[in-house]
Design a protein around this motif. Structure first.
Motif, short mmCIF file in Angstrom:
data_model
loop_
_atom_site.label_atom_id
_atom_site.label_comp_id
_atom_site.label_asym_id
_atom_site.label_seq_id
_atom_site.Cartn_x
_atom_site.Cartn_y
_atom_site.Cartn_z
N SER A 248 54.06 48.44 50.64
CA SER A 248 53.29 48.00 49.44
C SER A 248 53.44 48.63 48.30
O SER A 248 53.98 50.09 48.19
CB SER A 248 51.87 48.12 49.67
OG SER A 248 51.04 47.85 48.66
N PHE A 249 53.77 48.20 47.06
CA PHE A 249 53.82 48.80 45.84
C PHE A 249 52.35 49.31 45.34
O PHE A 249 52.54 50.14 44.20
CB PHE A 249 54.36 47.62 44.65
CG PHE A 249 55.65 47.41 44.77
CD1 PHE A 249 56.61 48.18 43.69
CD2 PHE A 249 56.45 46.80 45.88
CE1 PHE A 249 58.25 47.74 43.87
CE2 PHE A 249 57.81 46.50 45.87
CZ PHE A 249 58.58 47.07 44.92
N LYS A 250 51.64 49.18 46.00
CA LYS A 250 50.14 49.66 45.56
C LYS A 250 50.20 51.23 45.90
O LYS A 250 50.78 51.71 46.84
CB LYS A 250 48.98 49.23 46.28
CG LYS A 250 48.74 47.58 46.08
CD LYS A 250 47.32 46.96 46.76
CE LYS A 250 47.91 46.86 47.94
NZ LYS A 250 46.80 46.21 48.96
N ALA A 329 55.57 40.52 41.83
CA ALA A 329 55.05 39.65 42.81
C ALA A 329 53.60 40.36 43.43
O ALA A 329 52.70 39.48 43.61
CB ALA A 329 55.86 39.28 43.90
N GLU A 330 53.43 41.61 43.58
CA GLU A 330 52.48 42.45 44.11
C GLU A 330 51.69 42.88 43.06
O GLU A 330 50.39 42.70 43.38
CB GLU A 330 53.16 43.39 45.01
CG GLU A 330 51.74 43.99 45.86
CD GLU A 330 52.21 45.13 46.83
OE1 GLU A 330 51.42 45.61 47.55
OE2 GLU A 330 53.45 45.27 47.12
N LEU A 331 52.00 43.36 42.14
CA LEU A 331 51.31 44.00 41.05
C LEU A 331 50.88 43.14 39.95
O LEU A 331 50.04 43.46 39.22
CB LEU A 331 51.88 45.28 40.71
CG LEU A 331 52.25 46.57 41.89
CD1 LEU A 331 53.02 47.44 41.05
CD2 LEU A 331 51.03 46.87 42.36
N GLY A 332 51.81 42.19 39.68
CA GLY A 332 51.54 41.37 38.48
C GLY A 332 52.56 42.20 37.37
O GLY A 332 52.96 43.53 37.51
N PHE A 336 52.82 46.34 36.83
CA PHE A 336 54.17 46.77 37.18
C PHE A 336 54.61 47.77 36.23
O PHE A 336 55.17 48.78 36.33
CB PHE A 336 54.97 45.77 37.60
CG PHE A 336 56.51 46.17 37.65
CD1 PHE A 336 57.03 46.43 39.06
CD2 PHE A 336 57.37 46.30 36.61
CE1 PHE A 336 58.27 46.79 39.29
CE2 PHE A 336 58.67 46.74 37.17
CZ PHE A 336 59.09 47.00 38.28
N MET A 337 54.44 47.28 34.95
CA MET A 337 55.01 48.16 33.85
C MET A 337 54.34 49.42 33.37
O MET A 337 54.75 50.29 33.30
CB MET A 337 55.03 47.14 32.43
CG MET A 337 56.08 46.03 32.44
SD MET A 337 56.36 45.26 30.92
CE MET A 337 54.97 43.96 31.29
N ILE A 348 54.54 46.36 26.80
CA ILE A 348 53.69 45.56 28.07
C ILE A 348 53.05 44.27 27.50
O ILE A 348 52.93 43.31 28.34
CB ILE A 348 52.96 46.63 28.38
CG1 ILE A 348 53.48 47.77 29.21
CG2 ILE A 348 51.66 46.06 29.30
CD1 ILE A 348 52.52 49.28 29.43
N LEU A 349 52.50 44.58 26.27
CA LEU A 349 51.76 43.27 25.69
C LEU A 349 52.67 42.14 25.57
O LEU A 349 52.48 40.85 25.74
CB LEU A 349 51.09 43.59 24.46
CG LEU A 349 49.85 44.63 24.71
CD1 LEU A 349 49.27 44.95 23.35
CD2 LEU A 349 48.74 43.94 25.58
N ARG A 350 54.07 42.33 25.18
CA ARG A 350 54.78 41.16 24.77
C ARG A 350 55.47 40.67 26.08
O ARG A 350 55.46 39.45 26.19
CB ARG A 350 56.07 41.82 23.80
CG ARG A 350 56.96 40.72 23.86
CD ARG A 350 58.11 41.42 22.53
NE ARG A 350 58.64 42.41 23.03
CZ ARG A 350 59.78 42.59 23.80
NH1 ARG A 350 60.26 41.74 24.34
NH2 ARG A 350 60.15 43.91 24.02
N LEU A 351 56.05 41.53 27.03
CA LEU A 351 56.47 40.86 28.12
C LEU A 351 55.57 40.40 29.26
O LEU A 351 55.98 39.45 30.06
CB LEU A 351 57.29 42.07 28.83
CG LEU A 351 58.64 42.53 27.98
CD1 LEU A 351 59.09 43.61 28.53
CD2 LEU A 351 59.41 41.62 27.86
#
Length: 641
Positions: A248-250, A329-332, A336-337, A348-351
């Motif tokens: 998991s990336f969590k 896919a896991e974190l959104g 992720f960023m 972060i807001l733009r991408l």
């Protein structure tokens, strides 16, 4: 009773981070109604503190920080891993806390001392059946081999390696009949197919010792080389009750299950096997998580890669793209960023903003867009932000490898630069020719003329990494490391060597799998090429296997020599028996070549960039295989062949 395990992604002696994830796990468990929670081995300090475990201050600090956890345990029983040091001896323990109180410390009885583990350097084994005490600021708690009780359920401990010993020696043998539950906080490293062994270990233990068995592992790339898969398992009398999703990336993966300890459960007649492990997918997940953790824990802005168009560099490029795909896919995209720490708030807001609706004329053909075009997917945009590639060609480079590199970089969305290095190579060659008073030729100076090309590539790509504040990826694989088929300060230059634990034959197979199963059609060109260093003139048609030997044979000799620990004579006898269609004299040549090159190049392996442990063994002297830099080089043994 509702019991739970929590896989935590920790950092060695990062107290703020480690306490935060521990608190988050406890809060999640309490909100879920969990009554007993197992956290991983040494989760308070981190498992990878190395020789700091031998200091007085680190265990003292851990015991001090443990006091902060006490008020978080109101209404729940929690096992927290930390070192305890007494009389200049350090023990690996799990503290049991409940309702703000410390009930005691269970101590590890067997220490891992093979493969990637050197625990006896840091810790001492706790004697079975003995109980001591821990004193701290006027308080006193029991330490050692103990049984605890919570809400009528008796439980004891096996800590990681304790469970890997034979059934007559391990702590569970003495806990049989005395406890309802065995709790196992672990730091069990990832290796391909290892989860199958762990699954059988836990289910068999629950059946053989007639108990419920709760297992919780560390998660992520904790300290650089070793990756943990975060596995959580609960089994009862041979029946699987819980198994989580690995890798998991969590930062916290808390999983729980309800167990009715008052109702006998029939003993499973046999253990249901897991499906055959998909090692390509396992490796992909481990590489992705390992790179993501390395990126954010190193506080770097991304990765830079000298993309040659060959198999190794292409695998590294795809690994970064897969890091993005699986992480998003896991974190959104937004989380992720933020977790990566590589992006500004504006980025972060733009991408992470939703893609604009297609116009009435319909969406554009993405294939017609420039790499920075608006039709790139979010994953491609993130990959572009995190991966910068450069092709550094010479007169000995082919159009095939350039086209392979460019096609892959474009398909991933990565930044792609292309520059030549012939001018720099000529400059160095000219200086040395002038100094020596003679020309350098391929007939007399083959290796120097090859090496200077690889070495000249390093300063430019290092400069890009420095300017961008990125990690430079080294692309060496395990097969090259074994025989020193690399140029020091050339293709070995870098901050991280993610695939140095994987053999070249597996790399080639993985790339074909990634094209077919993951849809990376940009890999089609490289999958059609023979691996080559492209350092000799093109008319010589240089290939790796022509310089060395078939990679399949190289890998087999390597495994027999260092995993099975056979002598050169035994290795030759084994492969002669296995390769009946190959000339025995040729096999003897390959064996001699392997051992000669291996012995000659230990100094190179000592200087490799940090590498991930991904297979059941590797050749990194800092994590698996130690070998003298200076030695007899198997001369007597090879002569005897």
């Amino acid at each position: 009773m509702r019991i739970a395990g929590a896989a935590l992604n920790q950092i060695p002696f990062d107290w703020h981070h480690n306490l935060r994830t521990i608190r988050l796990a406890i809060e999640q468990a309490r909100e879920a109604g969990v009554e007993l929670l197992c956290l991983p081995e040494l989760c308070l300090t981190g498992y990878g503190c190395e020789d700091l475990f031998l200091t007085d201050w680190l265990p003292e600090a851990a015991l001090e920080y443990l006091q902060q956890i006490r008020p978080w345990t109101e209404g729940i029983c929690v096992a927290v891993g930390l070192p305890i040091r007494q009389n200049r001896i350090t023990y690996n323990t799990a503290a049991v806390l409940r309702d703000g109180q410390i009930l005691g410390f269970a101590a590890k009885q067997f220490l891992a001392n093979d493969g990637v583990h050197y625990e006896p350097r840091f810790f001492s084994s706790w004697p079975a059946g003995q109980v001591g005490k821990v004193e701290w600021k006027g308080e006193e708690w029991p330490l050692g081999d103990m049984v605890f009780e919570h809400n009528g359920v008796r439980f004891g401990f096996e800590i990681c390696e304790d469970a890997w010993r034979t059934d007559d020696l391990r702590p569970a043998a003495r806990l049989r009949g005395r406890v309802d539950l065995i709790v196992n906080p672990s730091a069990s490293h990832f290796a391909m197919s290892k989860t199958d062994l762990r699954y059988k270990l836990v289910l068999n233990a629950s059946r053989n010792f007639e108990c419920t068995y709760l297992y919780a592992n560390l998660l992520g790339n904790e300290s650089g080389r070793i990756i943990y898969d975060g596995e959580i398992l609960v089994a009862r009398n041979g029946h699987l009750l819980l198994r989580n999703q690995l890798m998991s990336f969590k930062e916290v993966d808390m999983e729980f299950v309800d167990v009715d300890f008052s109702t006998p459960l029939e003993r499973a007649p046999e253990i249901t096997p897991l499906p055959e492990p998909d090692e390509y997918r396992e490796l992909n997940q481990a590489l992705s998580l390992g790179l993501y953790d390395y990126l954010r824990k190193a506080r770097s802005k991304g990765f830079v890669l000298s993309l040659s168009g060959g198999a190794d560099s292409c695998m590294c490029a795809v690994a970064v793209a897969e890091m993005v795909r699986l992480g998003v896919a896991e974190l959104g995209a937004e989380e992720f960023m933020r977790r990566a720490g590589s992006f500004t708030e504006e980025e972060i807001l733009r991408l992470s903003a939703p893609a604009p609706e297609p116009t009435a004329a319909g969406p554009k053909d993405a294939s017609l867009e420039e790499p920075t075009g608006g039709q790139q997917t979010v994953n491609q945009q993130l990959t572009r932000r995190l991966l910068t590639c450069a092709y550094q060609g010479t007169v000995n480079s082919s159009d095939d490898t350039f086209n392979s590199a460019k096609a892959l970089a474009d398909s991933l969305g990565a930044v792609f630069f292309n520059w030549g290095i012939d001018e720099e190579v000529k400059s160095y060659v000219g200086k040395i020719e002038h100094a020596l008073g003679r020309p350098l030729t391929w007939e007399t100076d083959d290796l120097p003329l090859q090496n200077i090309q690889a070495r000249v590539r390093a300063p430019g790509i290092w400069m890009v990494a420095n300017v961008l504040n990125c990690l430079l990826i080294t692309t060496s694989n395990r097969s090259e490391a074994s025989v020193g088929y690399c140029t020091m300060d050339g293709d070995t230059a870098g901050s991280i060597s993610p695939i140095a634990g994987v053999d070249k034959d597996f790399v080639k197979k993985w790339l074909r799998w990634a094209q077919a199963e993951l849809g990376y059609e940009g890999l089609a060109p490289v999958n059609g090429l023979q691996p080559t260093a492209e350092l000799r003139p093109l008319e010589e048609k240089q290939t790796d296997e022509r310089d060395l030997m078939p990679y399949v044979l190289l890998n087999r000799i390597e495994r027999l020599a260092f995993y099975d620990r056979l002598s050169p004579r035994q290795v030759l006898a084994t492969i002669t028996q296995e390769e009946k269609s190959t000339d025995p004299e040729l096999l003897k040549t390959y064996v001699k070549r392997f051992y000669t090159l291996w012995s000659r190049n230990q100094w190179k392996r000592e200087r490799y960039a940090p590498a991930f442990h991904l297979d059941d063994y590797n050749v990194d002297p800092r994590s698996w295989l130690r070998f003298p830099i200076l030695s007899g080089g198997y001369q007597a043994e090879l002569n005897a062949l």
